[in-house]
Design a protein around this motif. Structure first.
Motif, PDB file in Angstrom:
ATOM      1  N   SER A 109       0.946  -1.089  -0.070  1.00 23.34           N
ATOM      2  CA  SER A 109       0.053   0.039   0.043  1.00 23.34           C
ATOM      3  C   SER A 109       0.974   1.293  -0.060  1.00 23.34           C
ATOM      4  CB  SER A 109      -0.917   0.113   1.364  1.00 23.34           C
ATOM      5  OG  SER A 109      -1.568   1.136   1.365  1.00 23.34           O
ATOM      6  N   GLY A 110       0.699   2.174  -1.055  1.00 21.03           N
ATOM      7  CA  GLY A 110       1.476   3.602  -1.087  1.00 21.03           C
ATOM      8  C   GLY A 110       2.494   3.476  -1.775  1.00 21.03           C
ATOM      9  N   GLY A 146       2.314   3.115  -5.267  1.00 21.46           N
ATOM     10  CA  GLY A 146       2.093   3.697  -6.515  1.00 21.46           C
ATOM     11  C   GLY A 146       1.505   3.040  -7.241  1.00 21.46           C
ATOM     12  N   LYS A 147       0.825   1.712  -7.162  1.00 20.70           N
ATOM     13  CA  LYS A 147       0.175   0.841  -7.954  1.00 20.70           C
ATOM     14  C   LYS A 147      -1.016   1.972  -8.731  1.00 20.70           C
ATOM     15  CE  LYS A 147      -1.138  -1.759  -4.714  1.00 20.70           C
ATOM     16  NZ  LYS A 147      -0.676  -1.185  -3.577  1.00 20.70           N
ATOM     17  N   GLY A 148      -1.818   2.554  -7.851  1.00 18.92           N
ATOM     18  CA  GLY A 148      -3.081   3.147  -8.191  1.00 18.92           C
ATOM     19  C   GLY A 148      -2.705   4.252  -9.347  1.00 18.92           C
ATOM     20  N   THR A 149      -1.557   4.832  -9.094  1.00 17.59           N
ATOM     21  CA  THR A 149      -0.938   6.132  -9.746  1.00 17.59           C
ATOM     22  C   THR A 149      -0.678   5.458 -11.263  1.00 17.59           C
ATOM     23  OG1 THR A 149      -0.293   6.959  -7.953  1.00 17.59           O
ATOM     24  CG2 THR A 149       0.698   7.924  -9.821  1.00 17.59           C
ATOM     25  N   ARG A 177       5.388   8.134   1.825  1.00 17.96           N
ATOM     26  CA  ARG A 177       4.267   8.327   0.594  1.00 17.96           C
ATOM     27  C   ARG A 177       2.878   8.014   1.194  1.00 17.96           C
ATOM     28  NH1 ARG A 177       6.701   5.301  -4.848  1.00 17.96           N
ATOM     29  NH2 ARG A 177       8.686   6.627  -4.736  1.00 17.96           N
ATOM     30  N   ARG A 214       0.222  11.072   1.467  1.00 23.69           N
ATOM     31  CA  ARG A 214      -0.953  10.933   0.735  1.00 23.69           C
ATOM     32  C   ARG A 214      -2.538  11.440   1.715  1.00 23.69           C
ATOM     33  NH1 ARG A 214      -2.652   4.927  -1.464  1.00 23.69           N
ATOM     34  NH2 ARG A 214      -3.331   4.581   0.598  1.00 23.69           N
ATOM     35  N   ASN A 258       9.550   1.512  -7.929  1.00 23.22           N
ATOM     36  CA  ASN A 258       9.030   2.758  -8.165  1.00 23.22           C
ATOM     37  C   ASN A 258       9.719   3.908  -7.877  1.00 23.22           C
ATOM     38  OD1 ASN A 258       7.437   4.948  -9.235  1.00 23.22           O
ATOM     39  ND2 ASN A 258       5.907   4.342  -7.772  1.00 23.22           N
ATOM     40  N   GLU A 259      10.759   4.457  -8.217  1.00 26.18           N
ATOM     41  CA  GLU A 259      11.373   5.696  -7.702  1.00 26.18           C
ATOM     42  C   GLU A 259      11.127   6.845  -8.404  1.00 26.18           C
ATOM     43  OE1 GLU A 259      15.394   5.112  -7.546  1.00 26.18           O
ATOM     44  OE2 GLU A 259      15.773   6.617  -6.086  1.00 26.18           O
TER      45      GLU A 259
END
Ligand SMILES: Nc1ncnc2c1ncn2[C@@H]1O[C@H](COP(=O)(O)OP(=O)(O)OP(=O)(O)O)[C@@H](O)[C@H]1O
Length: 234
Positions: A38-39, A41-44, A159, A163, A197-198
């Motif tokens: 969680s957090g 960046g999957k959704g992004t 992150r 959020r 995911n950097e």
């Protein structure tokens, strides 16, 4: 963070027109499964894929037994069904994966994935590591699996905090869960790609590249003409 649209500059396979063929058999693309803590960046990343490829990249609507929240629409946010119906679907092996969380069931039905795939769409699903293990055991959905990692645990925490969507308790729970997921992410045979995911633009480019490469391989195997997207043989 800049808006996702401004970051989408790179098209790794510009010659590949990923549009469904106007006539003839529909190309069936492998569903892409995205996991990660969680957090991370999957959704992004998934939102960026949808924005850049509307009509080609799609998600499916999950089933749940929880009550609809204010403003949620049946068939758009979820398919809202009873626990009896959900259990009956489980017994019929109707879910790609499902989970029981906080008193309710949540699941992705095989039918919704297959229906979208049959239309020539690339289905992108967010599924947790336990769901991925369930999917890897089943044989009727041939998917590709991507795990998104944070550059560091500290960055993941930053992150989640920035959020501003979670309570302190929820952040602690998510970080605890993240530790377990990160430990398992490199299990051989679980994920086809692990992506750190950097920088979001770089990560997006790598994810898109991975999907296009899969699609291009599939098209080449099936003798599809890249120029028109039509199938020329099978
Ligand atoms: N590469 C990145 N660099 C910095 N911030 C990022 C990056 N990717 C995503 N973020 C930000 O991190 C936060 C978490 O991202 P996001 O909501 O997409 O995570 P998620 O993995 O979908 O989480 P969840 O599983 O809880 O839904 C968001 O505020 C997002 O804008």
């Amino acid at each position: 963070m800049p808006s996702s649209k401004s970051r989408l500059s790179q098209q790794p396979y510009p010659e590949l027109q990923l549009t469904p063929p106007p006539t003839g058999p529909v190309i069936k693309f492998r569903p892409i499964i995205i996991s990660g803590p969680s957090g991370v960046g999957k959704g992004t990343l998934i939102q960026m894929l949808h924005e850049k490829h509307p009509g080609m990249v799609t998600k499916t609507v999950s089933h749940t037994t929880r009550q609809p929240r204010q403003g949620e629409i049946e068939g758009e946010n979820y398919f809202f069904i009873s626990k009896a119906k959900f259990r009956s679907l489980i017994s019929k092996n109707a879910f790609v994966e499902y989970t029981y969380f906080s008193g309710n069931y949540y699941g992705t039905s095989k039918k919704t994935v297959k229906d979208q795939t049959a239309k020539g769409m690339i289905v992108v699903l967010e599924i947790d590591i336990e769901g991925v293990k369930q999917m890897r055991k089943a044989t009727d959905i041939d998917a590709s699996y991507v795990f998104i990692k944070p550059p560091s645990f500290e960055e993941l925490e930053t992150r989640l905090r920035n959020r501003s969507t979670e309570t302190e308790e929820s952040i602690e729970q998510r970080l605890q869960q993240a530790k377990q997921e990160l430990e398992q992410a490199d299990t051989p045979g679980l994920y086809d790609m692990v992506l750190v995911n950097e920088d979001i633009a770089v990560s997006y480019g790598k994810l898109e590249n991975f999907i296009w490469r899969l699609s291009a391989d599939m098209m080449l195997k099936r003798g599809i003409n890249h120029g028109t997207g039509r199938i020329t043989g099978d």
